[in-house]
Design a protein around this motif. Structure first.
Motif, PDB file in Angstrom:
ATOM      1  N   ARG A 290       0.849  -1.191   0.000  1.00 51.30           N
ATOM      2  CA  ARG A 290       0.000   0.000   0.000  1.00 51.30           C
ATOM      3  C   ARG A 290       0.881   1.235   0.000  1.00 51.30           C
ATOM      4  O   ARG A 290       1.861   1.298   0.718  1.00 51.30           O
ATOM      5  CB  ARG A 290      -0.897   0.002   1.234  1.00 51.30           C
ATOM      6  CG  ARG A 290      -1.801   1.218   1.374  1.00 51.30           C
ATOM      7  CD  ARG A 290      -2.707   1.081   2.591  1.00 51.30           C
ATOM      8  NE  ARG A 290      -3.498   2.278   2.786  1.00 51.30           N
ATOM      9  CZ  ARG A 290      -3.152   3.289   3.568  1.00 51.30           C
ATOM     10  NH1 ARG A 290      -1.998   3.231   4.241  1.00 51.30           N
ATOM     11  NH2 ARG A 290      -3.920   4.347   3.706  1.00 51.30           N
ATOM     12  N   ARG A 291       0.535   2.211  -0.824  1.00 48.78           N
ATOM     13  CA  ARG A 291       1.245   3.476  -0.850  1.00 48.78           C
ATOM     14  C   ARG A 291       0.363   4.528  -0.194  1.00 48.78           C
ATOM     15  O   ARG A 291      -0.582   5.025  -0.799  1.00 48.78           O
ATOM     16  CB  ARG A 291       1.560   3.909  -2.283  1.00 48.78           C
ATOM     17  CG  ARG A 291       2.584   3.030  -2.968  1.00 48.78           C
ATOM     18  CD  ARG A 291       4.001   3.374  -2.520  1.00 48.78           C
ATOM     19  NE  ARG A 291       4.973   2.683  -3.346  1.00 48.78           N
ATOM     20  CZ  ARG A 291       5.500   1.502  -3.071  1.00 48.78           C
ATOM     21  NH1 ARG A 291       5.136   0.874  -1.971  1.00 48.78           N
ATOM     22  NH2 ARG A 291       6.387   0.941  -3.873  1.00 48.78           N
ATOM     23  N   PRO A 292       0.627   4.882   1.060  1.00 48.53           N
ATOM     24  CA  PRO A 292      -0.163   5.952   1.675  1.00 48.53           C
ATOM     25  C   PRO A 292      -0.004   7.241   0.878  1.00 48.53           C
ATOM     26  O   PRO A 292       1.061   7.522   0.335  1.00 48.53           O
ATOM     27  CB  PRO A 292       0.464   6.088   3.071  1.00 48.53           C
ATOM     28  CG  PRO A 292       1.189   4.802   3.304  1.00 48.53           C
ATOM     29  CD  PRO A 292       1.664   4.355   1.954  1.00 48.53           C
ATOM     30  N   SER A 293      -1.069   8.026   0.803  1.00 49.18           N
ATOM     31  CA  SER A 293      -1.033   9.294   0.080  1.00 49.18           C
ATOM     32  C   SER A 293      -1.030  10.443   1.079  1.00 49.18           C
ATOM     33  O   SER A 293      -2.011  10.677   1.768  1.00 49.18           O
ATOM     34  CB  SER A 293      -2.241   9.420  -0.855  1.00 49.18           C
ATOM     35  OG  SER A 293      -2.232  10.660  -1.516  1.00 49.18           O
ATOM     36  N   PHE A 294       0.094  11.155   1.150  1.00 55.41           N
ATOM     37  CA  PHE A 294       0.221  12.261   2.087  1.00 55.41           C
ATOM     38  C   PHE A 294       0.328  13.605   1.391  1.00 55.41           C
ATOM     39  O   PHE A 294       0.408  14.639   2.045  1.00 55.41           O
ATOM     40  CB  PHE A 294       1.483  12.079   2.961  1.00 55.41           C
ATOM     41  CG  PHE A 294       1.512  10.793   3.730  1.00 55.41           C
ATOM     42  CD1 PHE A 294       0.681  10.605   4.811  1.00 55.41           C
ATOM     43  CD2 PHE A 294       2.383   9.777   3.373  1.00 55.41           C
ATOM     44  CE1 PHE A 294       0.708   9.426   5.536  1.00 55.41           C
ATOM     45  CE2 PHE A 294       2.425   8.589   4.088  1.00 55.41           C
ATOM     46  CZ  PHE A 294       1.591   8.425   5.174  1.00 55.41           C
ATOM     47  N   ASP A 295       0.339  13.620   0.053  1.00 55.49           N
ATOM     48  CA  ASP A 295       0.635  14.854  -0.658  1.00 55.49           C
ATOM     49  C   ASP A 295      -0.335  15.981  -0.326  1.00 55.49           C
ATOM     50  O   ASP A 295       0.053  17.133  -0.235  1.00 55.49           O
ATOM     51  CB  ASP A 295       0.626  14.604  -2.174  1.00 55.49           C
ATOM     52  CG  ASP A 295       2.033  14.515  -2.739  1.00 55.49           C
ATOM     53  OD1 ASP A 295       2.784  15.486  -2.570  1.00 55.49           O
ATOM     54  OD2 ASP A 295       2.378  13.487  -3.325  1.00 55.49           O
ATOM     55  N   GLY A 296      -1.596  15.657  -0.186  1.00 54.74           N
ATOM     56  CA  GLY A 296      -2.576  16.694   0.110  1.00 54.74           C
ATOM     57  C   GLY A 296      -2.865  16.855   1.582  1.00 54.74           C
ATOM     58  O   GLY A 296      -3.689  17.678   1.962  1.00 54.74           O
ATOM     59  N   SER A 297      -2.167  16.089   2.420  1.00 54.65           N
ATOM     60  CA  SER A 297      -2.562  16.047   3.826  1.00 54.65           C
ATOM     61  C   SER A 297      -2.224  17.313   4.592  1.00 54.65           C
ATOM     62  O   SER A 297      -2.757  17.535   5.682  1.00 54.65           O
ATOM     63  CB  SER A 297      -1.945  14.832   4.522  1.00 54.65           C
ATOM     64  OG  SER A 297      -0.537  14.912   4.545  1.00 54.65           O
ATOM     65  N   LEU A 298      -1.331  18.172   4.070  1.00 51.96           N
ATOM     66  CA  LEU A 298      -1.108  19.455   4.733  1.00 51.96           C
ATOM     67  C   LEU A 298      -2.391  20.264   4.801  1.00 51.96           C
ATOM     68  O   LEU A 298      -2.595  21.059   5.723  1.00 51.96           O
ATOM     69  CB  LEU A 298      -0.026  20.253   4.001  1.00 51.96           C
ATOM     70  CG  LEU A 298       1.435  19.945   4.337  1.00 51.96           C
ATOM     71  CD1 LEU A 298       2.356  20.741   3.433  1.00 51.96           C
ATOM     72  CD2 LEU A 298       1.741  20.240   5.797  1.00 51.96           C
ATOM     73  N   PHE A 299      -3.283  20.034   3.843  1.00 53.90           N
ATOM     74  CA  PHE A 299      -4.525  20.800   3.801  1.00 53.90           C
ATOM     75  C   PHE A 299      -5.492  20.396   4.903  1.00 53.90           C
ATOM     76  O   PHE A 299      -6.483  21.092   5.130  1.00 53.90           O
ATOM     77  CB  PHE A 299      -5.187  20.654   2.425  1.00 53.90           C
ATOM     78  CG  PHE A 299      -4.569  21.528   1.377  1.00 53.90           C
ATOM     79  CD1 PHE A 299      -5.065  22.786   1.107  1.00 53.90           C
ATOM     80  CD2 PHE A 299      -3.464  21.097   0.669  1.00 53.90           C
ATOM     81  CE1 PHE A 299      -4.486  23.600   0.153  1.00 53.90           C
ATOM     82  CE2 PHE A 299      -2.875  21.894  -0.289  1.00 53.90           C
ATOM     83  CZ  PHE A 299      -3.385  23.155  -0.544  1.00 53.90           C
ATOM     84  N   ARG A 300      -5.216  19.293   5.586  1.00 61.01           N
ATOM     85  CA  ARG A 300      -6.115  18.918   6.677  1.00 61.01           C
ATOM     86  C   ARG A 300      -6.040  19.914   7.825  1.00 61.01           C
ATOM     87  O   ARG A 300      -6.929  19.954   8.676  1.00 61.01           O
ATOM     88  CB  ARG A 300      -5.787  17.514   7.183  1.00 61.01           C
ATOM     89  CG  ARG A 300      -4.561  17.415   8.074  1.00 61.01           C
ATOM     90  CD  ARG A 300      -4.358  15.965   8.489  1.00 61.01           C
ATOM     91  NE  ARG A 300      -3.301  15.784   9.474  1.00 61.01           N
ATOM     92  CZ  ARG A 300      -2.013  15.635   9.193  1.00 61.01           C
ATOM     93  NH1 ARG A 300      -1.627  15.660   7.934  1.00 61.01           N
ATOM     94  NH2 ARG A 300      -1.126  15.446  10.141  1.00 61.01           N
TER      95      ARG A 300
ATOM     96  N   PHE B 146     -10.035  24.930   3.295  1.00 59.71           N
ATOM     97  CA  PHE B 146     -10.133  25.522   1.978  1.00 59.71           C
ATOM     98  C   PHE B 146     -11.191  24.827   1.122  1.00 59.71           C
ATOM     99  O   PHE B 146     -11.283  25.040  -0.061  1.00 59.71           O
ATOM    100  CB  PHE B 146      -8.780  25.460   1.247  1.00 59.71           C
ATOM    101  CG  PHE B 146      -7.826  26.518   1.696  1.00 59.71           C
ATOM    102  CD1 PHE B 146      -7.839  27.770   1.117  1.00 59.71           C
ATOM    103  CD2 PHE B 146      -6.936  26.270   2.713  1.00 59.71           C
ATOM    104  CE1 PHE B 146      -6.962  28.755   1.531  1.00 59.71           C
ATOM    105  CE2 PHE B 146      -6.047  27.240   3.135  1.00 59.71           C
ATOM    106  CZ  PHE B 146      -6.061  28.494   2.551  1.00 59.71           C
ATOM    107  N   LYS B 147     -11.989  23.988   1.711  1.00 60.96           N
ATOM    108  CA  LYS B 147     -12.956  23.217   0.930  1.00 60.96           C
ATOM    109  C   LYS B 147     -14.070  24.090   0.360  1.00 60.96           C
ATOM    110  O   LYS B 147     -14.773  23.686  -0.545  1.00 60.96           O
ATOM    111  CB  LYS B 147     -13.543  22.111   1.802  1.00 60.96           C
ATOM    112  CG  LYS B 147     -12.509  21.055   2.177  1.00 60.96           C
ATOM    113  CD  LYS B 147     -13.121  19.931   2.985  1.00 60.96           C
ATOM    114  CE  LYS B 147     -12.054  18.890   3.329  1.00 60.96           C
ATOM    115  NZ  LYS B 147     -12.602  17.769   4.141  1.00 60.96           N
ATOM    116  N   ASP B 148     -14.216  25.300   0.897  1.00 60.91           N
ATOM    117  CA  ASP B 148     -15.267  26.180   0.399  1.00 60.91           C
ATOM    118  C   ASP B 148     -14.730  27.245  -0.545  1.00 60.91           C
ATOM    119  O   ASP B 148     -15.397  28.219  -0.833  1.00 60.91           O
ATOM    120  CB  ASP B 148     -15.975  26.865   1.571  1.00 60.91           C
ATOM    121  CG  ASP B 148     -15.012  27.717   2.402  1.00 60.91           C
ATOM    122  OD1 ASP B 148     -15.502  28.507   3.224  1.00 60.91           O
ATOM    123  OD2 ASP B 148     -13.791  27.583   2.227  1.00 60.91           O
ATOM    124  N   ALA B 149     -13.480  27.051  -1.007  1.00 57.39           N
ATOM    125  CA  ALA B 149     -12.832  28.108  -1.784  1.00 57.39           C
ATOM    126  C   ALA B 149     -13.328  28.142  -3.221  1.00 57.39           C
ATOM    127  O   ALA B 149     -13.135  27.204  -3.982  1.00 57.39           O
ATOM    128  CB  ALA B 149     -11.316  27.919  -1.776  1.00 57.39           C
TER     129      ALA B 149
END
Length: 244
Positions: A75-85, A89-92
């Motif tokens: 399994r390759r965990p995906s952390f690339d977008g995890s800084l956004f947690r 910005f989900k309402d941008a």
């Protein structure tokens, strides 16, 4: 059979390290099944219980996953977008719900690292790094400014890679171009204030509160791959935890 492992560790922990090294070296690719318990038992000369404990540990760490009736897969965990947690910005803008941020590489230069960067990357004296100034946007809105540090000579070619070939996500590039697989990340958060440079990048007033995230990306053996200091807008900071 368990060569180059720490003999002070329990047998299952040494086997875990041996298997993690094979994952880190890309011997087994993402989505590929690893050998069965019986094969690993014969290969390493250990008991089935030892193999099972090692595999279960790698599953807890997110490097392996078991699929019922199919086997155990890398399994390759995906952390690339995890800084956004850490930021809301989900309402941008009109593209609400977009999951992959945009990325712009503003500057790339070879420098001698300061003591903090050298320590984070475990670099020897005299080592150099590639420093990358990167701006990440969500739906066109400046979101996170990053100072990214990549050790040389391992990432030397990154200095000349066309930005179009890099795209918004770095970790797939690390794997595809440099054979480096990010298996875990560690974030440390603190509060700061925007200087003139960060204020201009993030479109906020000088002196505004910003959130500073220091991240170390690590391979399956726990060795650092990159280190970065990311700056995000304080008015977008969010933190949610559930304690039981």
């Amino acid at each position: 059979m368990l060569q180059n492992t720490d003999e002070r560790l329990p047998l299952h922990a040494r086997l875990r390290d041996a298997l993690a090294s094979r994952i880190a070296s890309l011997e087994w690719e993402a989505g590929q099944t690893i050998p069965s318990e019986q094969v690993l038992t014969r290969e390493y000369g250990v008991s089935t219980n030892t193999v099972r404990k090692a595999v279960e540990q790698l599953m807890r760490e997110g490097l392996l996953e078991r699929r019922q009736g199919s086997g155990t897969f890398v399994r390759r965990p995906s952390f690339d977008g995890s800084l956004f947690r850490w930021f809301n910005f989900k309402d941008a803008g009109a593209h609400a719900g977009k999951t992959v941020p945009e990325s712009r590489l503003l500057k790339r230069e070879i420098i001698e690292p300061d003591a903090e960067v050298a320590a984070a990357l475990r670099l020897p004296p005299g080592a150099q790094v590639l420093k990358v100034l990167r701006l990440r946007l969500w739906a066109g809105e400046p979101a996170i400014s990053e100072d990214l540090f990549l050790p040389l000579p391992r990432f030397a070619r990154f200095a000349d890679l066309p930005e179009a070939e890099i795209g918004p996500l770095l970790y797939p590039v690390y794997e595809r171009e440099f054979g480096q697989v990010v298996a875990a990340v560690e974030d440390e958060l603190s509060l700061g204030h925007a200087d003139a440079t960060r204020a201009a990048l993030l479109n906020v007033p000088v002196g505004d509160p910003i959130i500073v995230v220091e991240r170390t990306s690590m391979d399956a053996n726990g060795a650092p791959i990159d280190w970065r200091r990311a700056y995000g807008r304080g008015d977008r900071f969010r933190y949610k935890v559930r304690l039981t």
